[in-house]
Design a protein around this motif. Sequence first.
Motif, PDB file in Angstrom:
ATOM      1  N   MET A 445      32.417   6.535  38.078  1.00  9.67           N
ATOM      2  CA  MET A 445      33.062   7.291  39.153  1.00  9.67           C
ATOM      3  C   MET A 445      33.442   6.325  40.282  1.00  9.67           C
ATOM      4  N   GLY A 446      34.614   6.532  40.829  1.00 10.87           N
ATOM      5  CA  GLY A 446      35.129   5.652  41.862  1.00 10.87           C
ATOM      6  C   GLY A 446      36.058   4.582  41.334  1.00 10.87           C
ATOM      7  N   HIS A 447      36.123   4.422  40.003  1.00 11.11           N
ATOM      8  CA  HIS A 447      36.982   3.392  39.411  1.00 11.11           C
ATOM      9  C   HIS A 447      38.439   3.595  39.825  1.00 11.11           C
ATOM     10  N   THR A 448      38.938   4.807  39.613  1.00 11.69           N
ATOM     11  CA  THR A 448      40.344   5.070  39.914  1.00 11.69           C
ATOM     12  C   THR A 448      40.591   5.218  41.407  1.00 11.69           C
ATOM     13  N   CYS A 449      39.621   5.784  42.130  1.00  4.55           N
ATOM     14  CA  CYS A 449      39.779   5.942  43.584  1.00  4.55           C
ATOM     15  C   CYS A 449      40.009   4.603  44.276  1.00  4.55           C
ATOM     16  N   THR A 450      39.467   3.537  43.712  1.00  2.00           N
ATOM     17  CA  THR A 450      39.617   2.202  44.293  1.00  2.00           C
ATOM     18  C   THR A 450      40.571   1.334  43.484  1.00  2.00           C
ATOM     19  N   GLY A 451      40.568   1.517  42.152  1.00  2.00           N
ATOM     20  CA  GLY A 451      41.444   0.730  41.296  1.00  2.00           C
ATOM     21  C   GLY A 451      42.910   0.946  41.598  1.00  2.00           C
ATOM     22  N   ILE A 452      43.243   2.121  42.107  1.00  2.00           N
ATOM     23  CA  ILE A 452      44.637   2.430  42.429  1.00  2.00           C
ATOM     24  C   ILE A 452      45.241   1.422  43.399  1.00  2.00           C
ATOM     25  N   VAL A 453      44.412   0.852  44.276  1.00  2.00           N
ATOM     26  CA  VAL A 453      44.909  -0.119  45.259  1.00  2.00           C
ATOM     27  C   VAL A 453      45.369  -1.390  44.547  1.00  2.00           C
ATOM     28  N   GLY A 454      44.564  -1.869  43.591  1.00  2.00           N
ATOM     29  CA  GLY A 454      44.961  -3.049  42.836  1.00  2.00           C
ATOM     30  C   GLY A 454      46.171  -2.801  41.965  1.00  2.00           C
ATOM     31  N   ALA A 455      46.250  -1.603  41.373  1.00  2.00           N
ATOM     32  CA  ALA A 455      47.372  -1.277  40.501  1.00  2.00           C
ATOM     33  C   ALA A 455      48.690  -1.244  41.267  1.00  2.00           C
ATOM     34  N   ALA A 456      48.698  -0.553  42.407  1.00  2.00           N
ATOM     35  CA  ALA A 456      49.927  -0.453  43.200  1.00  2.00           C
ATOM     36  C   ALA A 456      50.344  -1.815  43.738  1.00  2.00           C
ATOM     37  N   LEU A 457      49.359  -2.618  44.156  1.00  2.00           N
ATOM     38  CA  LEU A 457      49.672  -3.949  44.673  1.00  2.00           C
ATOM     39  C   LEU A 457      50.312  -4.811  43.601  1.00  2.00           C
ATOM     40  N   ALA A 458      49.680  -4.897  42.423  1.00  2.00           N
ATOM     41  CA  ALA A 458      50.125  -5.823  41.395  1.00  2.00           C
ATOM     42  C   ALA A 458      51.435  -5.401  40.745  1.00  2.00           C
ATOM     43  N   ARG A 459      51.683  -4.098  40.658  1.00  2.00           N
ATOM     44  CA  ARG A 459      52.957  -3.669  40.063  1.00  2.00           C
ATOM     45  C   ARG A 459      54.066  -3.619  41.109  1.00  2.00           C
ATOM     46  N   ALA A 471      34.233  11.940  43.257  1.00  2.00           N
ATOM     47  CA  ALA A 471      34.556  10.516  43.136  1.00  2.00           C
ATOM     48  C   ALA A 471      35.175   9.986  44.426  1.00  2.00           C
ATOM     49  N   MET A 472      36.022  10.804  45.050  1.00  2.00           N
ATOM     50  CA  MET A 472      36.687  10.365  46.282  1.00  2.00           C
ATOM     51  C   MET A 472      35.676  10.138  47.400  1.00  2.00           C
ATOM     52  N   LEU A 473      34.620  10.937  47.419  1.00  2.00           N
ATOM     53  CA  LEU A 473      33.570  10.750  48.420  1.00  2.00           C
ATOM     54  C   LEU A 473      32.665   9.569  48.071  1.00  2.00           C
ATOM     55  N   MET A 474      32.542   9.293  46.792  1.00  2.00           N
ATOM     56  CA  MET A 474      31.634   8.236  46.362  1.00  2.00           C
ATOM     57  C   MET A 474      32.152   6.848  46.727  1.00  2.00           C
ATOM     58  N   ASN A 475      33.440   6.617  46.515  1.00  2.00           N
ATOM     59  CA  ASN A 475      33.972   5.268  46.718  1.00  2.00           C
ATOM     60  C   ASN A 475      35.488   5.338  46.751  1.00  2.00           C
ATOM     61  N   ASN A 476      36.088   5.061  47.876  1.00  2.00           N
ATOM     62  CA  ASN A 476      37.551   4.968  47.921  1.00  2.00           C
ATOM     63  C   ASN A 476      37.946   3.834  48.849  1.00  2.00           C
ATOM     64  N   GLU A 477      39.161   3.371  48.691  1.00  2.00           N
ATOM     65  CA  GLU A 477      39.653   2.251  49.498  1.00  2.00           C
ATOM     66  C   GLU A 477      40.958   2.619  50.194  1.00  2.00           C
ATOM     67  N   VAL A 478      41.018   3.851  50.708  1.00  2.00           N
ATOM     68  CA  VAL A 478      42.204   4.284  51.452  1.00  2.00           C
ATOM     69  C   VAL A 478      42.437   3.370  52.648  1.00  2.00           C
ATOM     70  N   ASN A 479      41.377   3.038  53.359  1.00  2.00           N
ATOM     71  CA  ASN A 479      41.503   2.185  54.529  1.00  2.00           C
ATOM     72  C   ASN A 479      42.023   0.801  54.171  1.00  2.00           C
ATOM     73  N   THR A 480      41.610   0.289  53.005  1.00  2.00           N
ATOM     74  CA  THR A 480      42.114  -1.010  52.546  1.00  2.00           C
ATOM     75  C   THR A 480      43.597  -0.927  52.236  1.00  2.00           C
ATOM     76  N   ALA A 481      44.028   0.161  51.600  1.00  2.00           N
ATOM     77  CA  ALA A 481      45.449   0.349  51.318  1.00  2.00           C
ATOM     78  C   ALA A 481      46.258   0.397  52.600  1.00  2.00           C
ATOM     79  N   VAL A 482      45.692   1.017  53.642  1.00  2.00           N
ATOM     80  CA  VAL A 482      46.359   1.058  54.945  1.00  2.00           C
ATOM     81  C   VAL A 482      46.501  -0.352  55.515  1.00  2.00           C
TER      82      VAL A 482
END
Length: 585
Positions: A445-459, A471-482
Amino acid sequence: MHVKYQDTQANTTEQLNSTGQQSHSKLSRPSSVAETVVKMLGDMGVEYAFGVSGGAIAPVWAALHQSSIQVLHFRHEAGAAFAAIEAYFASDRPVVVFTTTGPGITNALTGLLAARWEGAKVIFVSASTSSPQRGRWACQETSTYTMPSAGLFTSGTIFHYATTLESSDELSEVARRIALGLGQPGGFVAHISIPANIQTTSVNTSLPRVTLSQSMGTASEETIAKCVRLLSEGPFAIWVGFGARGAAKEIRQLAERTGAAVMCSPRAKGIFPEDHPQFVGVTGFGGHDSVFRYMREQVPRHILVLGTRLGEFTSFWNPEMIPKQSFLHVDIDPKVPGSAYPSVETLAIHSDVRLFVKAVLKYFPESLSLSTALSLPRPIHNVVHPCTSNLVLPNILMNGIQQVIVEGSDALVLAEGGNSFAWAINFLQFAKPGRFRASTGFSAMGHTCTGIVGAALARRGKAVAIVGDGAMLMNNEVNTAVAYQIPAVWIVLNDGRYNMCEQGMTYVGFKDVDATIPQVDFVKIAQGMGADGIRVETEYEIQTALEKAIAATDPFVVDVIIDPTQIAPTHNRNQSLISQGATNY
């Protein structure tokens, strides 16, 4: 594979500096171990480094910032590792994860284990305690006094290669071992732990430069001929896995020339077009009943398995998935064929999938007659009519995602572990490879909530994560994406509970368990972190919200209040748990 070495000079000469009428030149200072390691990784193709800083990793962190590698500072080490996995799959280039000592390392372990399971190429660079301070309770001490060495700092089940760099003299061997790993087919996860004092040690000798050259293995002509003979005995099926993603064109040609039915693992959605008349469905978790209809009514003599382990979430080891005679199992890992169904006759073929299929194609020049394909069962995607309830039905949401995001954009779609990827796997349809990602192996849990940042960056484009509220409460990197202006979108299935757990417990016979979560407003959380968002409370708001999300240039959260009573298509998983004894019946 072949590894070539070129001598490069570690010491360089500074360019001439001019001050007024005077000019002079001087030798630059020797490179440090930290700088040399970072340059080595850059030379091996690394473009991104994800991690969390700390005092003990400071020299490496500084060297990364001074290099050509883009550094992204995350909020949690596991999130950094998940982002690295998805950046690898989006770019097909090795990625670095960096952390400090102690909890920096242990926090990253979940993501690094996921990298191993997923088959990513990730180089983990951590700090360890300097030798004079070991055993003296140094802050966040990382040594054999405080942490187990086996597994964390040695090669084994976590890392394909791991070492603690105790001297600059070891750099050449470290470079060689990493180059060998990165050049091999499949995944490679390495760990270089560097004591704080060693990071700043000067490197006074030349370090060989490594040029990666990969040799793909393929089956012998004798093996190819045997496979062709077996596949020519009668109708057969092709079971496509994520490891076959580089052979999409060839697999389609083989299917159309032979009339083979095609099914895929959950991770392999889109490698073979899901709208193709020969596609019978997704197997395993969130899969389609049409697969079982095919296996019951037209059970094939042989099944050609391409790039999948046939693990629990792909097959549930269901005996209905066994062919009449044998599996022909192609994989780059010789340990994979036969492991899921050890009692079934299996022809193990150790080969790159694309090279194997290309070799087999030479023996099947004729095209398929359309009538053969039309006799195959097809997946049924149930779409119910909108209801008058104030809660959104998950399948109606998936229908909107299909229209607006899958068909209306080129965005990458990722699905989080739990009911989120059950709904996505079952309802979404992809006609092209590389549009869908889910972690159905380690399933953290949390893989996609945070992995999305790497995916969007690299593509370098839009990526959309379908996630649960837990999962969103467990681990997310919205602030990092910002912070890095990454155009990631989170679609949160907000039902106020760990619903896969709640529904699963009921299914296997346990009642009165509490899996609820106090209702969260994820739009307010997103706005508090600098992102934008919109809340969806009725089905009539779905399309507008998704269109706004896909048009946004900044991070965006779509908070969807879904009906928790709708049962996700997870019955195969629950049946597997019952067969393993996890039941109260």
